[in-house]
Design an enzyme around this catalytic site. Structure first.
Site, PDB file in Angstrom:
ATOM      1  N   ASN A  16       2.167  -2.982  -3.210  1.00  0.00           N
ATOM      2  CA  ASN A  16       0.997  -3.744  -3.072  1.00  0.00           C
ATOM      3  C   ASN A  16      -0.210  -3.241  -3.685  1.00  0.00           C
ATOM      4  O   ASN A  16      -0.839  -2.430  -3.041  1.00  0.00           O
ATOM      5  CB  ASN A  16       0.975  -4.069  -1.365  1.00  0.00           C
ATOM      6  CG  ASN A  16      -0.281  -4.835  -1.078  1.00  0.00           C
ATOM      7  OD1 ASN A  16      -0.811  -5.514  -1.980  1.00  0.00           O
ATOM      8  ND2 ASN A  16      -0.620  -5.060   0.198  1.00  0.00           N
ATOM      9  N   TRP A  17      -0.634  -3.542  -4.698  1.00  0.00           N
ATOM     10  CA  TRP A  17      -1.888  -2.989  -5.345  1.00  0.00           C
ATOM     11  C   TRP A  17      -3.095  -3.491  -4.841  1.00  0.00           C
ATOM     12  O   TRP A  17      -3.993  -2.829  -5.014  1.00  0.00           O
ATOM     13  CB  TRP A  17      -2.015  -3.345  -6.932  1.00  0.00           C
ATOM     14  CG  TRP A  17      -0.653  -2.765  -7.501  1.00  0.00           C
ATOM     15  CD1 TRP A  17       0.467  -2.023  -7.189  1.00  0.00           C
ATOM     16  CD2 TRP A  17      -0.383  -3.118  -8.977  1.00  0.00           C
ATOM     17  NE1 TRP A  17       1.407  -1.865  -7.980  1.00  0.00           N
ATOM     18  CE2 TRP A  17       0.753  -2.241  -9.480  1.00  0.00           C
ATOM     19  CE3 TRP A  17      -1.033  -3.617 -10.048  1.00  0.00           C
ATOM     20  CZ2 TRP A  17       1.427  -2.170 -10.463  1.00  0.00           C
ATOM     21  CZ3 TRP A  17      -0.556  -3.508 -11.396  1.00  0.00           C
ATOM     22  CH2 TRP A  17       0.520  -2.907 -11.715  1.00  0.00           C
ATOM     23  N   LYS A  18      -3.145  -4.426  -3.980  1.00  0.00           N
ATOM     24  CA  LYS A  18      -4.322  -4.934  -3.374  1.00  0.00           C
ATOM     25  C   LYS A  18      -5.478  -5.194  -4.578  1.00  0.00           C
ATOM     26  O   LYS A  18      -4.939  -5.574  -5.655  1.00  0.00           O
ATOM     27  CB  LYS A  18      -4.748  -3.833  -2.187  1.00  0.00           C
ATOM     28  CG  LYS A  18      -3.886  -3.532  -1.248  1.00  0.00           C
ATOM     29  CD  LYS A  18      -4.455  -2.755  -0.154  1.00  0.00           C
ATOM     30  CE  LYS A  18      -2.969  -2.457   0.955  1.00  0.00           C
ATOM     31  NZ  LYS A  18      -3.390  -1.805   2.279  1.00  0.00           N
ATOM     32  N   SER A  73       1.069   3.695   5.119  1.00  0.00           N
ATOM     33  CA  SER A  73       0.762   5.149   4.604  1.00  0.00           C
ATOM     34  C   SER A  73       2.082   5.776   4.093  1.00  0.00           C
ATOM     35  O   SER A  73       2.530   6.953   4.508  1.00  0.00           O
ATOM     36  CB  SER A  73      -0.075   5.975   5.654  1.00  0.00           C
ATOM     37  OG  SER A  73      -1.221   5.699   5.893  1.00  0.00           O
ATOM     38  N   GLY A  96       1.174   0.751  -0.152  1.00  0.00           N
ATOM     39  CA  GLY A  96      -0.048   0.283  -0.772  1.00  0.00           C
ATOM     40  C   GLY A  96      -0.614   1.526  -1.728  1.00  0.00           C
ATOM     41  O   GLY A  96      -0.224   1.830  -2.941  1.00  0.00           O
ATOM     42  N   GLY A  97      -1.591   2.492  -1.202  1.00  0.00           N
ATOM     43  CA  GLY A  97      -2.210   3.434  -1.778  1.00  0.00           C
ATOM     44  C   GLY A  97      -1.309   4.138  -2.808  1.00  0.00           C
ATOM     45  O   GLY A  97      -1.467   4.352  -3.850  1.00  0.00           O
ATOM     46  N   GLY A 126      -3.422   2.527   5.367  1.00  0.00           N
ATOM     47  CA  GLY A 126      -4.610   3.270   4.209  1.00  0.00           C
ATOM     48  C   GLY A 126      -5.165   4.221   5.333  1.00  0.00           C
ATOM     49  O   GLY A 126      -6.264   4.701   4.908  1.00  0.00           O
ATOM     50  N   GLU A 166      -4.400  -7.443   6.010  1.00  0.00           N
ATOM     51  CA  GLU A 166      -5.786  -7.553   5.668  1.00  0.00           C
ATOM     52  C   GLU A 166      -6.283  -8.942   5.656  1.00  0.00           C
ATOM     53  O   GLU A 166      -7.555  -9.391   5.766  1.00  0.00           O
ATOM     54  CB  GLU A 166      -5.981  -6.738   4.338  1.00  0.00           C
ATOM     55  CG  GLU A 166      -6.175  -5.374   4.518  1.00  0.00           C
ATOM     56  CD  GLU A 166      -5.645  -4.512   3.632  1.00  0.00           C
ATOM     57  OE1 GLU A 166      -5.054  -4.873   2.237  1.00  0.00           O
ATOM     58  OE2 GLU A 166      -4.989  -3.243   3.731  1.00  0.00           O
ATOM     59  N   HIS A 172      -0.139 -10.787   5.060  1.00  0.00           N
ATOM     60  CA  HIS A 172      -0.660  -9.015   5.277  1.00  0.00           C
ATOM     61  C   HIS A 172      -1.920  -8.816   6.313  1.00  0.00           C
ATOM     62  O   HIS A 172      -2.493  -9.822   6.173  1.00  0.00           O
ATOM     63  CB  HIS A 172      -1.110  -8.605   3.792  1.00  0.00           C
ATOM     64  CG  HIS A 172      -1.145  -7.232   3.881  1.00  0.00           C
ATOM     65  ND1 HIS A 172      -2.562  -6.692   4.424  1.00  0.00           N
ATOM     66  CD2 HIS A 172      -0.592  -6.204   3.306  1.00  0.00           C
ATOM     67  CE1 HIS A 172      -2.491  -5.184   4.123  1.00  0.00           C
ATOM     68  NE2 HIS A 172      -1.374  -5.071   3.642  1.00  0.00           N
ATOM     69  N   GLU A 224       4.065  -3.639   9.264  1.00  0.00           N
ATOM     70  CA  GLU A 224       3.125  -2.636   9.065  1.00  0.00           C
ATOM     71  C   GLU A 224       2.054  -2.560  10.198  1.00  0.00           C
ATOM     72  O   GLU A 224       1.229  -3.290  10.510  1.00  0.00           O
ATOM     73  CB  GLU A 224       2.374  -3.371   7.782  1.00  0.00           C
ATOM     74  CG  GLU A 224       3.239  -3.465   6.751  1.00  0.00           C
ATOM     75  CD  GLU A 224       2.378  -3.405   5.408  1.00  0.00           C
ATOM     76  OE1 GLU A 224       2.312  -2.604   4.617  1.00  0.00           O
ATOM     77  OE2 GLU A 224       1.663  -4.263   5.424  1.00  0.00           O
TER      78      GLU A 224
HETATM   79  P1  PGA Z   1      -0.939   1.823   2.457  1.00  0.00           P
HETATM   80  O1  PGA Z   1      -1.041   0.368   2.651  1.00  0.00           O
HETATM   81  O2  PGA Z   1       0.263   2.409   1.968  1.00  0.00           O
HETATM   82  O3  PGA Z   1      -1.864   2.397   1.728  1.00  0.00           O
HETATM   83  O4  PGA Z   1      -1.027   2.375   3.966  1.00  0.00           O
HETATM   84  C1  PGA Z   1      -0.025  -0.503   2.988  1.00  0.00           C
HETATM   85  C2  PGA Z   1      -0.026  -1.793   2.953  1.00  0.00           C
HETATM   86  O5  PGA Z   1      -0.873  -2.333   3.258  1.00  0.00           O
HETATM   87  O6  PGA Z   1       0.789  -2.526   2.428  1.00  0.00           O
END
Ligand code: PGA
Length: 251
Positions: A9-11, A213, A234-235, A173, A97, A95, A167
Site C-alpha cells: 500500500n503505497w499510500k 510495520s 505500507g512503508g 507506521g 487512515e 483502511h 491492521e
Molecule cells: P506500515 O503500513 O507498514 O507503514 O505500518 C501498513 C498499512 O497501513 O497498510
C-alpha cells in the site's frame, strides 16, 4: 491451501515516474517468486502507468479506495468500473487512515466492498483496533463489529473473492509490530467470525493478511503463524528490495 498474498500500500507516495521506476525494479526482483500473490497499490494517478509496467508479470494491481456509485455527480470519486478499466484486480477498502481522517464508516466500507465485488474487483477489507481500544480490552469487540459489518450480505463467492486485512492501528507506521502471537490471536478470531457469518469451508479458504510495520526482518515470523495468510505493507513497500524480501518470506 491458501495462497499467501503480499500487498504494498503505497499510500500518498510516488509520482508516475517514481511509480514506474519502483515497479520496474520490483518486477525484476520477484520474477521467480511462485506460490505467492504479489499486489501493489499505487495512488490513483499512477495506476495506468503501473498497470502497463506490470503487464505480463506476476505482480498485480490494486487501488487504495473506491466509491460505491458507478457514475454520476460524485466529484472526486472513482468507481469500480473505472478501476477495472485501468487494470485493477484488487481494491483496498476501509483502511484505518480512511476511517480516521476521512470519516469512513463500517457501513460505507461494506457498500464499497459490495460495489467492488459486483464489478469483479476483489476487496481487501481492512479492520483493526485503536491502541486505547486494545488497552481497554475491547479488541475482540471492535474486530467483531468491523468484520460483521464489513462482510455483511456478502455471498459465499463474494467472500471467497475477498481478503481481510487485520491492521492494528497502533502498529501502522509506528515501527511497533504486533507480535506473531498477537496477530495469530486476532486472525483466528476473524476466521471464526467468518465461519459464523458464512461457513467453516469459506472461513477455511478466506485469506487474512496482517498489516502494521511489516518489514523484511519480522515478516517470516508473522507469516509462519497458521492464520496469517499474507501481509499488507505500507512503508516497506516503497523500497523494491524490502518489499521483495517480504515477498520471499512468504514464498
Ligand atoms: P506500515 O503500513 O507498514 O507503514 O505500518 C501498513 C498499512 O497501513 O497498510
Amino acid at each position: 491451501m491458501r495462497t499467501p498474498i503480499i500487498a504494498g500500500n503505497w499510500k500518498l507516495n510516488n509520482t508516475v515516474g517514481e511509480a514506474v521506476t519502483l515497479t520496474t525494479e520490483l518486477k525484476q526482483l520477484v520474477a521467480d517468486a511462485s506460490g505467492v500473490e504479489i499486489v501493489v497499490a499505487p495512488p490513483f494517478t499512477a495506476l495506468a502507468a503501473v498497470s502497463a509496467t506490470i503487464a505480463g508479470s506476476n505482480v498485480c494491481l490494486s487501488a487504495q479506495d473506491v466509491y460505491w456509485e458507478e457514475r454520476g455527480a460524485f466529484t472526486g470519486e472513482v468507481s469500480p468500473t473505472l478501476l477495472k478499466d485501468v487494470g485493477c484486480e484488487y481494491v483496498i477498502v476501509g483502511h484505518s487512515e480512511r476511517r480516521q481522517y476521512f470519516g469512513e464508516t463500517n457501513e460505507g466500507v461494506n457498500r464499497k466492498a459490495k460495489a467492488a465485488l459486483a464489478q469483479g474487483l476483489k476487496p481487501i477489507i481492512c479492520v483493526g483496533e485503536l491502541l486505547e481500544e486494545r488497552e481497554a480490552g475491547r479488541t475482540e469487540a471492535v474486530i467483531a463489529t468491523q468484520v460483521a459489518a464489513g462482510i455483511a450480505d456478502l455471498s459465499t463467492s463474494d467472500l471467497l473473492s475477498s481478503v481481510i486485512a487485520y491492521e492494528p492501528v497502533w502498529a501502522i507506521g509506528t515501527g511497533r509490530t504486533a507480535t506473531p502471537a498477537q496477530a495469530q490471536e486476532v486472525h483466528s478470531l476473524i476466521r471464526s467470525l467468518v465461519a459464523l457469518a458464512s461457513s467453516d469451508d469459506v472461513a477455511g479458504q478466506i485469506r487474512i493478511q496482517y498489516g502494521g510495520s511489516v518489514k523484511p526482518d519480522n515478516a517470516a515470523a508473522l507469516l509462519t503463524k497458521p492464520d496469517v495468510d499474507g501481509a499488507l505493507v505500507g512503508g516497506a513497500s516503497l523500497d523494491a528490495a524490502s518489499f521483495a524480501a517480504i515477498v520471499k518470506a512468504a514464498n
